[in-house]
Design a protein around this motif. Sequence first.
Motif, PDB file in Angstrom:
ATOM      1  N   LEU A   1      10.346  -3.544   2.663  1.00 49.60           N
ATOM      2  CA  LEU A   1       9.184  -3.302   3.500  1.00 49.60           C
ATOM      3  C   LEU A   1       9.229  -1.835   3.928  1.00 49.60           C
ATOM      4  O   LEU A   1      10.036  -1.063   3.424  1.00 49.60           O
ATOM      5  N   VAL A   2       8.386  -1.438   4.849  1.00 51.49           N
ATOM      6  CA  VAL A   2       8.393  -0.051   5.309  1.00 51.49           C
ATOM      7  C   VAL A   2       9.553   0.118   6.290  1.00 51.49           C
ATOM      8  O   VAL A   2       9.475  -0.264   7.450  1.00 51.49           O
ATOM      9  N   GLY A   3      10.667   0.651   5.766  1.00 47.31           N
ATOM     10  CA  GLY A   3      11.841   0.871   6.600  1.00 47.31           C
ATOM     11  C   GLY A   3      12.721  -0.341   6.781  1.00 47.31           C
ATOM     12  O   GLY A   3      13.568  -0.355   7.683  1.00 47.31           O
ATOM     13  N   LEU A   4      12.591  -1.340   5.949  1.00 52.74           N
ATOM     14  CA  LEU A   4      13.380  -2.563   6.121  1.00 52.74           C
ATOM     15  C   LEU A   4      13.554  -3.258   4.784  1.00 52.74           C
ATOM     16  O   LEU A   4      12.574  -3.564   4.105  1.00 52.74           O
ATOM     17  N   ASP A   5      14.801  -3.497   4.399  1.00 52.98           N
ATOM     18  CA  ASP A   5      15.109  -4.270   3.199  1.00 52.98           C
ATOM     19  C   ASP A   5      15.512  -5.679   3.615  1.00 52.98           C
ATOM     20  O   ASP A   5      16.324  -5.856   4.535  1.00 52.98           O
ATOM     21  N   LEU A   6      14.971  -6.682   2.935  1.00 54.54           N
ATOM     22  CA  LEU A   6      15.206  -8.070   3.309  1.00 54.54           C
ATOM     23  C   LEU A   6      15.670  -8.892   2.120  1.00 54.54           C
ATOM     24  O   LEU A   6      15.027  -8.908   1.071  1.00 54.54           O
ATOM     25  N   GLU A   7      16.788  -9.582   2.311  1.00 56.18           N
ATOM     26  CA  GLU A   7      17.178 -10.632   1.385  1.00 56.18           C
ATOM     27  C   GLU A   7      16.244 -11.826   1.598  1.00 56.18           C
ATOM     28  O   GLU A   7      15.662 -11.989   2.675  1.00 56.18           O
ATOM     29  N   PRO A   8      16.090 -12.695   0.606  1.00 52.09           N
ATOM     30  CA  PRO A   8      15.166 -13.834   0.764  1.00 52.09           C
ATOM     31  C   PRO A   8      15.478 -14.703   1.986  1.00 52.09           C
ATOM     32  O   PRO A   8      14.558 -15.141   2.695  1.00 52.09           O
ATOM     33  N   ASP A   9      16.759 -14.942   2.273  1.00 54.01           N
ATOM     34  CA  ASP A   9      17.104 -15.800   3.410  1.00 54.01           C
ATOM     35  C   ASP A   9      16.709 -15.172   4.738  1.00 54.01           C
ATOM     36  O   ASP A   9      16.255 -15.855   5.651  1.00 54.01           O
TER      37      ASP A   9
ATOM     38  N   LEU B   1       0.819  -1.209   0.000  1.00 51.10           N
ATOM     39  CA  LEU B   1       0.000   0.000   0.000  1.00 51.10           C
ATOM     40  C   LEU B   1       0.857   1.265   0.000  1.00 51.10           C
ATOM     41  O   LEU B   1       0.532   2.252  -0.659  1.00 51.10           O
ATOM     42  N   THR B   2       1.971   1.229   0.725  1.00 50.58           N
ATOM     43  CA  THR B   2       2.796   2.423   0.910  1.00 50.58           C
ATOM     44  C   THR B   2       3.759   2.657  -0.246  1.00 50.58           C
ATOM     45  O   THR B   2       3.929   3.786  -0.720  1.00 50.58           O
ATOM     46  N   ILE B   3       4.417   1.588  -0.689  1.00 52.12           N
ATOM     47  CA  ILE B   3       5.454   1.687  -1.710  1.00 52.12           C
ATOM     48  C   ILE B   3       4.903   1.366  -3.091  1.00 52.12           C
ATOM     49  O   ILE B   3       5.290   1.967  -4.092  1.00 52.12           O
ATOM     50  N   GLY B   4       4.020   0.369  -3.148  1.00 49.97           N
ATOM     51  CA  GLY B   4       3.513  -0.107  -4.419  1.00 49.97           C
ATOM     52  C   GLY B   4       3.964  -1.543  -4.664  1.00 49.97           C
ATOM     53  O   GLY B   4       4.773  -2.099  -3.915  1.00 49.97           O
ATOM     54  N   PRO B   5       3.462  -2.151  -5.715  1.00 44.30           N
ATOM     55  CA  PRO B   5       3.792  -3.564  -5.959  1.00 44.30           C
ATOM     56  C   PRO B   5       5.236  -3.794  -6.387  1.00 44.30           C
ATOM     57  O   PRO B   5       5.778  -4.878  -6.185  1.00 44.30           O
ATOM     58  N   ASP B   6       5.885  -2.787  -6.970  1.00 44.49           N
ATOM     59  CA  ASP B   6       7.257  -2.962  -7.467  1.00 44.49           C
ATOM     60  C   ASP B   6       8.260  -2.598  -6.375  1.00 44.49           C
ATOM     61  O   ASP B   6       9.006  -1.623  -6.475  1.00 44.49           O
ATOM     62  N   ARG B   7       8.292  -3.399  -5.321  1.00 38.33           N
ATOM     63  CA  ARG B   7       9.146  -3.082  -4.176  1.00 38.33           C
ATOM     64  C   ARG B   7      10.253  -4.112  -3.975  1.00 38.33           C
ATOM     65  O   ARG B   7      10.904  -4.128  -2.927  1.00 38.33           O
ATOM     66  N   THR B   8      10.461  -4.965  -4.959  1.00 39.64           N
ATOM     67  CA  THR B   8      11.563  -5.922  -4.925  1.00 39.64           C
ATOM     68  C   THR B   8      12.494  -5.618  -6.085  1.00 39.64           C
ATOM     69  O   THR B   8      12.079  -5.599  -7.246  1.00 39.64           O
ATOM     70  N   VAL B   9      13.756  -5.339  -5.763  1.00 41.05           N
ATOM     71  CA  VAL B   9      14.767  -5.002  -6.767  1.00 41.05           C
ATOM     72  C   VAL B   9      15.958  -5.928  -6.564  1.00 41.05           C
ATOM     73  O   VAL B   9      16.505  -6.018  -5.465  1.00 41.05           O
ATOM     74  N   ASP B  10      16.349  -6.628  -7.625  1.00 35.39           N
ATOM     75  CA  ASP B  10      17.486  -7.556  -7.567  1.00 35.39           C
ATOM     76  C   ASP B  10      17.341  -8.559  -6.428  1.00 35.39           C
ATOM     77  O   ASP B  10      18.314  -8.902  -5.742  1.00 35.39           O
ATOM     78  N   GLY B  11      16.125  -9.012  -6.211  1.00 34.80           N
ATOM     79  CA  GLY B  11      15.870 -10.025  -5.200  1.00 34.80           C
ATOM     80  C   GLY B  11      15.725  -9.502  -3.786  1.00 34.80           C
ATOM     81  O   GLY B  11      15.387 -10.254  -2.874  1.00 34.80           O
ATOM     82  N   VAL B  12      15.978  -8.194  -3.552  1.00 41.34           N
ATOM     83  CA  VAL B  12      15.874  -7.608  -2.218  1.00 41.34           C
ATOM     84  C   VAL B  12      14.487  -6.986  -2.076  1.00 41.34           C
ATOM     85  O   VAL B  12      14.086  -6.133  -2.872  1.00 41.34           O
ATOM     86  N   GLU B  13      13.772  -7.400  -1.062  1.00 35.43           N
ATOM     87  CA  GLU B  13      12.404  -6.950  -0.831  1.00 35.43           C
ATOM     88  C   GLU B  13      12.402  -5.758   0.125  1.00 35.43           C
ATOM     89  O   GLU B  13      13.014  -5.803   1.194  1.00 35.43           O
TER      90      GLU B  13
END
Length: 523
Positions: free
Chosen positions: A155-163, A141-153
């Motif tokens: 969130l609101v104030g938090l970037d997460l690798e898949p692991d 809702l805040t960022i939009g659907p395109d919030r994963t770049v080069d596999g890094v997701e």
Amino acid sequence: MSTHHGWSGRPALRVALQLPAAARAGVVICPPLGQEGVIAYRTLRLLADRLEARGVASVRYDPSGRGDAAPDDAPDAQVRSARHAAALLRASGVGRVVFVGLASAALVAAAAADDTDGLVVWDAPASGRGWLRGQRALATLTIGPDRTVDGVESLVGLDLEPDEAAFLAGLTFAPRLGSTVALVRPGSRAPRALGAVPSIEVAGSAELLDGSSIVARIPGAAVDTVVDQVDAWATSAPRATVVPALDEVLDVDARVSERIVRLGPDGLFAVETVSSGQALGAPVVVLHNGSAEHRVGAADYQVTLARQLARDGARVVRVDRRGTGESSPVRPDERSLYYTQEWIDDQSAVLTALAVPADRVALIGMCAGAWLAGRATDAPPRLVVEISPNDYRRHLAEAGAFVDAARTVAEPSPARRHVRTVYNAVVPRRIRDLVARRDRVGGVVGHVRPLVEHGAEVVLITAPEDAALFDRLGGQRAERRWPDRLRVVRVPQGDHALFSPVMRAAVLAEVRAQVAATFPVHV
């Protein structure tokens, strides 16, 4: 208060260790993830202060890979950092250890604690999977659907690798043998997976966590409830404490290092970043926080930026103004200093303490920090970069006035809601815009003129909502008047808060390019 700052561990945590001369217990205050950690930062500082007043030691920390800590991409960094923080307390002489986790940090605290430790979970989610699902919905809702770049997701104030996302999703609660209590919102219950644990209803969690950092309120009574619980578990006989070894310098890599400094008469907390190959006349870049937010959550872009600029040859100082992060004492009723003379005085104190010629200085700020960078007119710097500028006022606010107004808008009474509905229906948009500008006297032209007329170069990096405000407040007129001194970078897919990975990448690239162009340096 006796706070010892530094780094500890490999990869290193940035720690704030509060040690009374003798302690009856020690508390690991686990930081919430993402925007929750941004909002709760000053509340957790207050918790540490009140624990120390009861003879209880504590450690707050940025986990490795987050905030001012060392880089770390291991998926278990959150839990490993919490356990290292507990080891620091034990090394200081503390016998009894209690883990405290607010919101998402409750999952980390429960995973790090063993059955000999106490555990306080405060406003805990049901599980890691449930928390992550809610954060993903909020991020979409805040960022939009395109919030994963080069596999890094993102969130609101938090970037997460898949692991790491998988690791956090796997965090859950389980029945414990050790002392455990859950602080819950009125009418709520503790996570079912904890089993039959005592629950205490506390007010204030919603007012702290459910809005923006601007309107968040420190829940002093809930903090006291945590302190009372830890106090009840603590031993009656205090044990003498010693300060464990903390690193005064963080070697980020083979070239870049950081140290904590205190600046000005108020001892503003700052981190200085330099490189081993730095030129003698290197530029000095001062980074201002957005809002009154410390460098956690989305605001930790400052850490990445500082380290990149240092590799490029600059000396970088990222500073907490009064009422922000680690600077100035915390009170539950503290008055915010948005757009006040106090923040202007803080900026002047920082520049005086650095003692660098103005033509070697760049001021870079976001949001309220952008406004502050633009107020440096006593000895204008060579370069000002304003990220997400959304206020161009020339009239200063009184302490607390900006937040009081924001809370009035965010928490209107029924009568105010009715008046607002009628006002919006009756008053034309053009008139409403003029009224809305009353606290931004001078607009963009008045904001920029003192800088450019004294020779500063000014760059604004704007997301669409901030670009629209810039245009509405006379920005294009300013661009035409000073085409060689004012540059506006518009990021069509950006967002004001830098939650978007697109916006963060644009900010990092533009700031580095502008600093390099303004101050040609060689490392």
